[in-house]
Structure formats: structure tokens, C-alpha cells
Scaffold this motif. Sequence first.
Motif, short mmCIF file in Angstrom:
data_model
loop_
_atom_site.label_atom_id
_atom_site.label_comp_id
_atom_site.label_asym_id
_atom_site.label_seq_id
_atom_site.Cartn_x
_atom_site.Cartn_y
_atom_site.Cartn_z
N LEU A 38 -6.00 7.88 -1.15
CA LEU A 38 -6.65 6.91 -1.98
C LEU A 38 -6.12 6.06 -3.15
O LEU A 38 -5.00 6.27 -3.86
N GLY A 39 -5.91 4.66 -3.48
CA GLY A 39 -5.15 4.22 -4.12
C GLY A 39 -4.35 3.79 -4.34
O GLY A 39 -3.82 3.76 -3.27
N ARG A 40 -3.80 2.31 -3.82
CA ARG A 40 -2.67 1.74 -4.11
C ARG A 40 -1.39 1.41 -5.33
O ARG A 40 -0.51 1.10 -5.19
N GLU A 41 -2.19 1.68 -6.66
CA GLU A 41 -1.21 1.74 -7.56
C GLU A 41 0.17 2.76 -7.54
O GLU A 41 -0.53 3.98 -6.67
N ASP A 42 1.05 2.98 -8.06
CA ASP A 42 2.25 3.88 -8.40
C ASP A 42 2.28 4.62 -7.53
O ASP A 42 2.42 5.92 -7.36
N ASP A 56 5.83 6.32 -0.61
CA ASP A 56 6.42 5.07 -0.45
C ASP A 56 5.58 3.81 -0.62
O ASP A 56 4.91 3.92 -0.56
N ARG A 57 5.93 2.77 -0.87
CA ARG A 57 5.65 1.38 -0.92
C ARG A 57 5.38 1.04 0.14
O ARG A 57 6.67 0.41 0.72
N THR A 58 4.70 0.44 1.27
CA THR A 58 5.20 -0.19 2.65
C THR A 58 4.09 -1.48 2.39
O THR A 58 3.29 -1.86 2.25
N MET A 88 0.77 -0.93 0.31
CA MET A 88 -0.38 -0.17 0.08
C MET A 88 1.00 1.36 -0.40
O MET A 88 1.94 0.76 0.10
N CYS A 89 0.47 2.34 -0.41
CA CYS A 89 0.83 3.92 -0.48
C CYS A 89 1.15 4.42 1.32
O CYS A 89 -0.25 3.82 1.72
#
Length: 143
Positions: free
Chosen positions: A102-106, A113-115, A92-93
Motif C-alpha cells: 500500500l502506498g508508493r512513497e518512501d 525497491d523503487r521500480t 512504485m514500490c
Amino acid sequence: MKQAITPATIGLGLFLASALPASADFRLCNNTASRTSISLAYTDGEIWVSEGWWNLKPGACETLVRGPLAAEFYYVYAMDERGGEWKGKAFMCTRDREFRILGREDCYVRGFDRTGFFEVDTGKEAKNWTVQLTDPAPQKPTP
């Protein structure tokens, strides 16, 4: 209802238990010896939301979602002030300061960060749930 889970990340223990029937919330309790920062992610079936940070003192509990649970799966990432973390493989971001994303892409492209979050399966019928973070059990020395 109780379910034992042990994340393989740092060997920190995790114990999940459903909350008392009188309440209808998603709660998290910090049963560790350190202050812990918590982030939560969930979906309404269409949009993913990740948010944080809740900072819990040792022994403290916090309601992260108020009211009856709308989803079967919730996702949690936590880290303590000693460098320990509870994480998983659901990415998730996040960001360092308070957030609601909102959103978990890109994640990187959008400046986040991507965690990796761990999954909490509350079951299809649960209306409330409590996650209890615990310190790892002492390791026995190998002979």
C-alpha cells in the motif's frame, strides 16, 4: 480498440488491445519467447496499491484484476528471464518475492525497491482491457 506503444527502455515492443467485450477484467498476455514476471499498480483515487508477481509462460495469459475496471490508468512492470524488461517513469514500490504494498512513497525507507512502471490508459469508459507483451521487432543493421 488498439493502441501501439514502444517503451524506449530496451526496445522491447508492447502492444495494447482491449479484451473481448464478453469479459470484464484487466488481463495480461505474454506473447514473448520467455517466461515473464509481471507486477501491477493502481489506485482507487486515495490509496496506491502495487502487487506481484505473476509468472507467465510464453503464450500464457493471466487475469490481474477481476471484474469491471474501476480506474482509467493501470501501471505495469515486467521482466523476462533473459534480462529484458518493460518499464516506465511511474515509480512504485516492489520487492523480489510476492508482494502487495500500500502506498508508493518512501519505498526505500520502508524496505522496498523503487521500480518504474509503464502507464496503461484504458480510457474513461473501458470495462475490460488486455495488455499483450511482445518481443522486440528485429533491428535492421545500419550501413
